[in-house]
Design a protein around this motif. Structure first.
Motif, PDB file in Angstrom:
ATOM      1  N   ASP A 122      51.909  42.395  46.753  1.00 54.40           N
ATOM      2  CA  ASP A 122      52.115  41.282  45.840  1.00 54.40           C
ATOM      3  C   ASP A 122      50.844  40.787  45.167  1.00 54.40           C
ATOM      4  O   ASP A 122      50.876  40.333  44.016  1.00 54.40           O
ATOM      5  CB  ASP A 122      52.747  40.094  46.581  1.00 54.40           C
ATOM      6  CG  ASP A 122      54.199  40.342  46.949  1.00 54.40           C
ATOM      7  OD1 ASP A 122      54.793  41.286  46.424  1.00 54.40           O
ATOM      8  OD2 ASP A 122      54.728  39.566  47.772  1.00 54.40           O
ATOM      9  N   VAL A 123      49.718  40.821  45.883  1.00 57.52           N
ATOM     10  CA  VAL A 123      48.541  40.107  45.397  1.00 57.52           C
ATOM     11  C   VAL A 123      47.989  40.653  44.078  1.00 57.52           C
ATOM     12  O   VAL A 123      47.552  39.859  43.220  1.00 57.52           O
ATOM     13  CB  VAL A 123      47.449  40.030  46.492  1.00 57.52           C
ATOM     14  CG1 VAL A 123      46.782  41.358  46.749  1.00 57.52           C
ATOM     15  CG2 VAL A 123      46.416  38.974  46.127  1.00 57.52           C
ATOM     16  N   PRO A 124      47.997  41.948  43.811  1.00 56.84           N
ATOM     17  CA  PRO A 124      47.496  42.380  42.495  1.00 56.84           C
ATOM     18  C   PRO A 124      48.299  41.792  41.334  1.00 56.84           C
ATOM     19  O   PRO A 124      47.722  41.382  40.318  1.00 56.84           O
ATOM     20  CB  PRO A 124      47.613  43.907  42.559  1.00 56.84           C
ATOM     21  CG  PRO A 124      47.550  44.233  44.017  1.00 56.84           C
ATOM     22  CD  PRO A 124      48.299  43.117  44.673  1.00 56.84           C
ATOM     23  N   ALA A 125      49.618  41.742  41.482  1.00 58.92           N
ATOM     24  CA  ALA A 125      50.461  41.169  40.423  1.00 58.92           C
ATOM     25  C   ALA A 125      50.232  39.664  40.305  1.00 58.92           C
ATOM     26  O   ALA A 125      50.192  39.108  39.193  1.00 58.92           O
ATOM     27  CB  ALA A 125      51.926  41.468  40.703  1.00 58.92           C
ATOM     28  N   PHE A 126      50.083  38.977  41.436  1.00 56.55           N
ATOM     29  CA  PHE A 126      49.832  37.539  41.432  1.00 56.55           C
ATOM     30  C   PHE A 126      48.529  37.230  40.693  1.00 56.55           C
ATOM     31  O   PHE A 126      48.478  36.332  39.833  1.00 56.55           O
ATOM     32  CB  PHE A 126      49.769  37.030  42.873  1.00 56.55           C
ATOM     33  CG  PHE A 126      49.391  35.583  43.005  1.00 56.55           C
ATOM     34  CD1 PHE A 126      50.257  34.583  42.600  1.00 56.55           C
ATOM     35  CD2 PHE A 126      48.170  35.224  43.557  1.00 56.55           C
ATOM     36  CE1 PHE A 126      49.913  33.233  42.728  1.00 56.55           C
ATOM     37  CE2 PHE A 126      47.813  33.891  43.685  1.00 56.55           C
ATOM     38  CZ  PHE A 126      48.685  32.894  43.270  1.00 56.55           C
ATOM     39  N   GLU A 127      47.486  37.985  40.992  1.00 52.38           N
ATOM     40  CA  GLU A 127      46.197  37.735  40.350  1.00 52.38           C
ATOM     41  C   GLU A 127      46.221  38.127  38.874  1.00 52.38           C
ATOM     42  O   GLU A 127      45.555  37.484  38.049  1.00 52.38           O
ATOM     43  CB  GLU A 127      45.099  38.471  41.115  1.00 52.38           C
ATOM     44  CG  GLU A 127      44.872  37.864  42.494  1.00 52.38           C
ATOM     45  CD  GLU A 127      43.864  38.594  43.349  1.00 52.38           C
ATOM     46  OE1 GLU A 127      43.556  38.106  44.461  1.00 52.38           O
ATOM     47  OE2 GLU A 127      43.376  39.674  42.934  1.00 52.38           O
ATOM     48  N   ARG A 128      46.968  39.138  38.532  1.00 49.34           N
ATOM     49  CA  ARG A 128      47.110  39.491  37.115  1.00 49.34           C
ATOM     50  C   ARG A 128      47.778  38.349  36.352  1.00 49.34           C
ATOM     51  O   ARG A 128      47.379  38.028  35.230  1.00 49.34           O
ATOM     52  CB  ARG A 128      47.918  40.783  36.953  1.00 49.34           C
ATOM     53  CG  ARG A 128      48.187  41.144  35.485  1.00 49.34           C
ATOM     54  CD  ARG A 128      48.890  42.466  35.348  1.00 49.34           C
ATOM     55  NE  ARG A 128      48.002  43.573  35.617  1.00 49.34           N
ATOM     56  CZ  ARG A 128      47.155  44.085  34.715  1.00 49.34           C
ATOM     57  NH1 ARG A 128      47.088  43.573  33.485  1.00 49.34           N
ATOM     58  NH2 ARG A 128      46.383  45.093  35.017  1.00 49.34           N
ATOM     59  N   MET A 129      48.764  37.715  36.950  1.00 46.88           N
ATOM     60  CA  MET A 129      49.405  36.571  36.304  1.00 46.88           C
ATOM     61  C   MET A 129      48.393  35.454  36.047  1.00 46.88           C
ATOM     62  O   MET A 129      48.408  34.820  34.985  1.00 46.88           O
ATOM     63  CB  MET A 129      50.563  36.043  37.159  1.00 46.88           C
ATOM     64  CG  MET A 129      51.828  36.861  37.073  1.00 46.88           C
ATOM     65  SD  MET A 129      53.259  35.991  37.779  1.00 46.88           S
ATOM     66  CE  MET A 129      52.781  35.880  39.507  1.00 46.88           C
ATOM     67  N   LEU A 130      47.538  35.200  37.017  1.00 43.88           N
ATOM     68  CA  LEU A 130      46.531  34.158  36.836  1.00 43.88           C
ATOM     69  C   LEU A 130      45.630  34.481  35.649  1.00 43.88           C
ATOM     70  O   LEU A 130      45.404  33.637  34.771  1.00 43.88           O
ATOM     71  CB  LEU A 130      45.678  34.015  38.103  1.00 43.88           C
ATOM     72  CG  LEU A 130      46.384  33.577  39.387  1.00 43.88           C
ATOM     73  CD1 LEU A 130      45.388  33.506  40.531  1.00 43.88           C
ATOM     74  CD2 LEU A 130      47.071  32.229  39.197  1.00 43.88           C
ATOM     75  N   VAL A 131      45.124  35.691  35.625  1.00 48.52           N
ATOM     76  CA  VAL A 131      44.199  36.088  34.560  1.00 48.52           C
ATOM     77  C   VAL A 131      44.901  36.106  33.205  1.00 48.52           C
ATOM     78  O   VAL A 131      44.365  35.628  32.196  1.00 48.52           O
ATOM     79  CB  VAL A 131      43.570  37.458  34.878  1.00 48.52           C
ATOM     80  CG1 VAL A 131      42.702  37.940  33.716  1.00 48.52           C
ATOM     81  CG2 VAL A 131      42.731  37.376  36.159  1.00 48.52           C
ATOM     82  N   ASP A 132      46.120  36.649  33.169  1.00 46.45           N
ATOM     83  CA  ASP A 132      46.873  36.707  31.913  1.00 46.45           C
ATOM     84  C   ASP A 132      47.200  35.323  31.369  1.00 46.45           C
ATOM     85  O   ASP A 132      47.448  35.159  30.170  1.00 46.45           O
ATOM     86  CB  ASP A 132      48.177  37.489  32.109  1.00 46.45           C
ATOM     87  CG  ASP A 132      47.953  38.984  32.231  1.00 46.45           C
ATOM     88  OD1 ASP A 132      46.811  39.439  31.975  1.00 46.45           O
ATOM     89  OD2 ASP A 132      48.905  39.700  32.587  1.00 46.45           O
ATOM     90  N   ASN A 133      47.180  34.323  32.247  1.00 46.44           N
ATOM     91  CA  ASN A 133      47.471  32.952  31.826  1.00 46.44           C
ATOM     92  C   ASN A 133      46.201  32.112  31.670  1.00 46.44           C
ATOM     93  O   ASN A 133      46.253  30.874  31.701  1.00 46.44           O
ATOM     94  CB  ASN A 133      48.445  32.292  32.804  1.00 46.44           C
ATOM     95  CG  ASN A 133      49.873  32.767  32.587  1.00 46.44           C
ATOM     96  OD1 ASN A 133      50.584  32.248  31.738  1.00 46.44           O
ATOM     97  ND2 ASN A 133      50.291  33.778  33.334  1.00 46.44           N
ATOM     98  N   GLY A 134      45.083  32.805  31.484  1.00 51.04           N
ATOM     99  CA  GLY A 134      43.866  32.115  31.077  1.00 51.04           C
ATOM    100  C   GLY A 134      42.938  31.656  32.174  1.00 51.04           C
ATOM    101  O   GLY A 134      41.965  30.936  31.900  1.00 51.04           O
ATOM    102  N   VAL A 135      43.187  32.043  33.428  1.00 52.02           N
ATOM    103  CA  VAL A 135      42.279  31.665  34.516  1.00 52.02           C
ATOM    104  C   VAL A 135      41.087  32.615  34.531  1.00 52.02           C
ATOM    105  O   VAL A 135      41.251  33.836  34.516  1.00 52.02           O
ATOM    106  CB  VAL A 135      43.001  31.697  35.882  1.00 52.02           C
ATOM    107  CG1 VAL A 135      42.016  31.418  37.019  1.00 52.02           C
ATOM    108  CG2 VAL A 135      44.139  30.683  35.902  1.00 52.02           C
ATOM    109  N   ARG A 136      39.906  32.051  34.541  1.00 50.05           N
ATOM    110  CA  ARG A 136      38.673  32.843  34.693  1.00 50.05           C
ATOM    111  C   ARG A 136      38.447  33.029  36.191  1.00 50.05           C
ATOM    112  O   ARG A 136      38.088  32.069  36.882  1.00 50.05           O
ATOM    113  CB  ARG A 136      37.494  32.122  34.035  1.00 50.05           C
ATOM    114  CG  ARG A 136      37.576  32.094  32.513  1.00 50.05           C
ATOM    115  CD  ARG A 136      36.504  31.189  31.934  1.00 50.05           C
ATOM    116  NE  ARG A 136      36.433  31.313  30.487  1.00 50.05           N
ATOM    117  CZ  ARG A 136      35.389  31.828  29.823  1.00 50.05           C
ATOM    118  NH1 ARG A 136      34.312  32.231  30.482  1.00 50.05           N
ATOM    119  NH2 ARG A 136      35.408  31.918  28.506  1.00 50.05           N
TER     120      ARG A 136
END
Length: 253
Positions: A122-136
């Motif tokens: 799960d964690v790679p997809a979770f972190e991709r969501m964060l980055v794709d939504n503008g989190v640095r």
């Protein structure tokens, strides 16, 4: 000038650059998230203290969550972390994070193998969501040798001023060194990606580790005007993870 003077002078300059970078982040609404993971006694607290020392207290949050309560144990695993994610202009630093599931929970049996496997999926997809939504997003792994860990754990036990830095888990860190190594290796291999890469820090020397983490954060901001005169991170101390680092001596076995 002594080495200590050199360290203090560079640290002060780096902290000034961090202040300037945070001012821009607050003005432009950056959402900044930094994770610190690593071996027990790897120096996470010290690095975080130097990073945050002069930053805005209102806009900077350090999160170090206790073990989950009965209700949290039944939640979606990432749920209790999500509420601490940064909004615009904020910087959030996790002193240990959701990666507990890939480390201490695995080694100590605090979660099931099925839960651990689900996390790694799960964690790679979770972190991709964060980055794709503008989190640095930056995540650091602080690594030390077994010998240095033993010295630091002993120093904790012997120093009454470090009473709050000791835990029951410290007692088994050395006995379960190999188990933690296996857990680290699988975690790095399966959760490192172009979107959310692991940044590895060789932290046997605390001051070098602190300076290089701050250098990395500053250069990662991409703000050339703000990092003018800031030294590049030393690749002998800090580097983006790659599989061969597990075998070529850069990460402790």
């Amino acid at each position: 000038m002594s080495k200590q003077d050199d360290y203090e002078n560079e640290l002060a300059q780096l902290q000034l650059a961090l202040i300037a970078t945070q001012k821009k982040a607050m003005k432009e609404g950056w959402k900044t998230l930094v994770i610190f993971e690593g071996r027990d006694a790897a120096g996470k607290d010290g690095v975080i203290a130097r990073v945050t020392e002069h930053l805005s207290k209102r806009d900077t949050t350090v999160v170090a969550l206790p073990k989950p309560n009965a209700r949290e144990l039944t939640e979606w695993y990432f749920q209790r972390y999500v509420e601490y994610l940064p909004a615009g202009g904020e910087t959030v630093i996790f002193n240990r994070s959701w990666y507990n599931r890939a480390g201490v929970e695995r080694v100590m049996g605090f979660s099931t193998p099925e839960q651990q496997e689900q996390f790694l999926k799960d964690v790679p997809a979770f972190e991709r969501m964060l980055v794709d939504n503008g989190v640095r997003f930056v995540k650091f792994w602080l690594d030390i040798t077994r010998e240095v860990q033993a010295e630091r754990l002993k120093a904790r036990r012997d120093d009454p001023l470090k009473a709050f830095k000791t835990s029951e888990l410290d007692k088994v860190a050395q006995d379960k060194w190999d188990d933690y190594t296996k857990a680290r290796d699988e975690m790095l291999m399966r959760t490192h990606s172009d979107v959310s890469p692991w940044v590895c820090v060789r932290a046997d020397h605390k001051k070098e580790a602190r300076l290089n983490v701050i250098r990395w954060l500053l250069h990662a901001s991409g703000e050339k005007k703000l990092i003018k005169g800031v030294a590049r991170p030393d690749p002998n101390v800090i580097f983006s993870f790659e599989p061969r680092a597990l075998e070529d001596g850069r990460l402790a076995r």
